[in-house]
Write a protein that holds these residues in place. Structure first.
Motif, PDB file in Angstrom:
ATOM      1  N   ASP A  21       8.481   5.616   6.874  1.00 41.46           N
ATOM      2  CA  ASP A  21       9.152   4.320   7.003  1.00 41.46           C
ATOM      3  C   ASP A  21       8.853   3.674   8.348  1.00 41.46           C
ATOM      4  O   ASP A  21       8.622   2.467   8.424  1.00 41.46           O
ATOM      5  CB  ASP A  21      10.660   4.469   6.824  1.00 41.46           C
ATOM      6  CG  ASP A  21      11.052   4.739   5.373  1.00 41.46           C
ATOM      7  OD1 ASP A  21      10.227   4.490   4.477  1.00 41.46           O
ATOM      8  OD2 ASP A  21      12.187   5.188   5.166  1.00 41.46           O
ATOM      9  N   PHE A  24       5.299   2.342   8.415  1.00 42.67           N
ATOM     10  CA  PHE A  24       5.227   1.150   7.588  1.00 42.67           C
ATOM     11  C   PHE A  24       5.876  -0.038   8.297  1.00 42.67           C
ATOM     12  O   PHE A  24       5.325  -1.143   8.295  1.00 42.67           O
ATOM     13  CB  PHE A  24       5.903   1.393   6.231  1.00 42.67           C
ATOM     14  CG  PHE A  24       5.860   0.194   5.334  1.00 42.67           C
ATOM     15  CD1 PHE A  24       4.685  -0.177   4.698  1.00 42.67           C
ATOM     16  CD2 PHE A  24       6.997  -0.575   5.135  1.00 42.67           C
ATOM     17  CE1 PHE A  24       4.637  -1.292   3.875  1.00 42.67           C
ATOM     18  CE2 PHE A  24       6.962  -1.694   4.313  1.00 42.67           C
ATOM     19  CZ  PHE A  24       5.776  -2.057   3.678  1.00 42.67           C
ATOM     20  N   ASN A  25       7.036   0.183   8.908  1.00 42.20           N
ATOM     21  CA  ASN A  25       7.732  -0.906   9.589  1.00 42.20           C
ATOM     22  C   ASN A  25       6.923  -1.449  10.768  1.00 42.20           C
ATOM     23  O   ASN A  25       6.884  -2.659  10.995  1.00 42.20           O
ATOM     24  CB  ASN A  25       9.122  -0.463  10.039  1.00 42.20           C
ATOM     25  CG  ASN A  25      10.054  -0.263   8.865  1.00 42.20           C
ATOM     26  OD1 ASN A  25       9.853  -0.811   7.789  1.00 42.20           O
ATOM     27  ND2 ASN A  25      11.080   0.544   9.064  1.00 42.20           N
ATOM     28  N   HIS A  87       6.100  -0.160  -1.271  1.00 41.77           N
ATOM     29  CA  HIS A  87       6.279   0.994  -0.390  1.00 41.77           C
ATOM     30  C   HIS A  87       7.283   1.990  -0.964  1.00 41.77           C
ATOM     31  O   HIS A  87       7.174   3.193  -0.733  1.00 41.77           O
ATOM     32  CB  HIS A  87       6.735   0.515   0.997  1.00 41.77           C
ATOM     33  CG  HIS A  87       6.908   1.611   1.988  1.00 41.77           C
ATOM     34  ND1 HIS A  87       8.144   2.128   2.300  1.00 41.77           N
ATOM     35  CD2 HIS A  87       6.011   2.282   2.737  1.00 41.77           C
ATOM     36  CE1 HIS A  87       7.991   3.081   3.203  1.00 41.77           C
ATOM     37  NE2 HIS A  87       6.713   3.192   3.484  1.00 41.77           N
ATOM     38  N   PRO A  91       4.299   4.810  -0.810  1.00 40.10           N
ATOM     39  CA  PRO A  91       4.330   4.489   0.621  1.00 40.10           C
ATOM     40  C   PRO A  91       2.981   4.574   1.324  1.00 40.10           C
ATOM     41  O   PRO A  91       2.699   3.770   2.204  1.00 40.10           O
ATOM     42  CB  PRO A  91       5.326   5.492   1.204  1.00 40.10           C
ATOM     43  CG  PRO A  91       5.504   6.540   0.183  1.00 40.10           C
ATOM     44  CD  PRO A  91       5.151   5.947  -1.134  1.00 40.10           C
ATOM     45  N   LYS A  92       2.130   5.510   0.942  1.00 37.35           N
ATOM     46  CA  LYS A  92       0.846   5.649   1.633  1.00 37.35           C
ATOM     47  C   LYS A  92      -0.046   4.434   1.410  1.00 37.35           C
ATOM     48  O   LYS A  92      -0.617   3.884   2.355  1.00 37.35           O
ATOM     49  CB  LYS A  92       0.128   6.924   1.194  1.00 37.35           C
ATOM     50  CG  LYS A  92       0.786   8.183   1.706  1.00 37.35           C
ATOM     51  CD  LYS A  92       0.042   9.419   1.260  1.00 37.35           C
ATOM     52  CE  LYS A  92       0.765  10.660   1.750  1.00 37.35           C
ATOM     53  NZ  LYS A  92       0.116  11.892   1.314  1.00 37.35           N
ATOM     54  N   THR A  95       1.344   1.343   3.171  1.00 33.72           N
ATOM     55  CA  THR A  95       1.152   1.418   4.618  1.00 33.72           C
ATOM     56  C   THR A  95      -0.286   1.070   4.985  1.00 33.72           C
ATOM     57  O   THR A  95      -0.528   0.302   5.926  1.00 33.72           O
ATOM     58  CB  THR A  95       1.541   2.814   5.141  1.00 33.72           C
ATOM     59  OG1 THR A  95       2.919   3.044   4.826  1.00 33.72           O
ATOM     60  CG2 THR A  95       1.338   2.921   6.642  1.00 33.72           C
ATOM     61  N   TYR A  99      -1.379  -2.406   7.206  1.00 28.73           N
ATOM     62  CA  TYR A  99      -2.188  -2.356   8.432  1.00 28.73           C
ATOM     63  C   TYR A  99      -3.498  -3.117   8.243  1.00 28.73           C
ATOM     64  O   TYR A  99      -3.970  -3.792   9.168  1.00 28.73           O
ATOM     65  CB  TYR A  99      -2.456  -0.913   8.863  1.00 28.73           C
ATOM     66  CG  TYR A  99      -1.328  -0.331   9.675  1.00 28.73           C
ATOM     67  CD1 TYR A  99      -1.251  -0.547  11.041  1.00 28.73           C
ATOM     68  CD2 TYR A  99      -0.326   0.414   9.075  1.00 28.73           C
ATOM     69  CE1 TYR A  99      -0.211  -0.027  11.790  1.00 28.73           C
ATOM     70  CE2 TYR A  99       0.722   0.940   9.800  1.00 28.73           C
ATOM     71  CZ  TYR A  99       0.769   0.718  11.171  1.00 28.73           C
ATOM     72  OH  TYR A  99       1.811   1.216  11.909  1.00 28.73           O
TER      73      TYR A  99
END
Length: 124
Positions: A21, A24-25, A87, A91-92, A95, A99
């Motif tokens: 998290d 990601f944030n 996410h 999540p991977k 993320t 980016y």
């Protein structure tokens, strides 16, 4: 400039526990910053009449700065909202994409700034 940006990202990443998290944030902040940089340099060069809006969806409103800013950041917000939802289940991938988005828009803004000579004008 690239080294400074990389150092900032590393510092932000290391300043908090490296949970999925958190990473990601930080990526979301990076992406919003890239979008904001793109909006800023686009608005600057449109006002100076040294560029044209490249996005065909936004080109018709390029001469209306408030509407252009709202549309650009609205699209950014919608895409980041979608990534926030993605996410939750993957999540991977989300993320990596966030980016990539941040890097792409940061690159575009820096390239555009160099192309129009903005950085030379401000001594950067």
């Amino acid at each position: 400039m690239k080294k400074t940006l990389i150092a900032l990202l590393v510092a932000l990443s290391l300043s908090a526990p490296a949970s999925a998290d958190t990473l990601f944030n930080v990526g979301m902040v990076f992406a919003v910053t890239g979008h904001g940089m793109d909006l800023s340099i686009t608005s600057y060069c449109l006002g100076a009449e040294t560029c044209k809006e490249a996005n065909p969806l936004l080109r018709p409103i390029a001469e209306r700065p408030i509407l252009l800013g709202a549309a650009k950041m609205g699209l950014a917000g919608a895409s980041l909202w979608y990534l926030a939802e993605a996410h939750k289940s993957n999540p991977k991938v989300a993320t990596v994409v966030v980016y990539a988005m941040g890097g792409l828009f940061t690159y575009i803004a820096i390239r555009n700034g160099r192309t129009i000579g903005y950085f030379q004008k401000v001594g950067f």
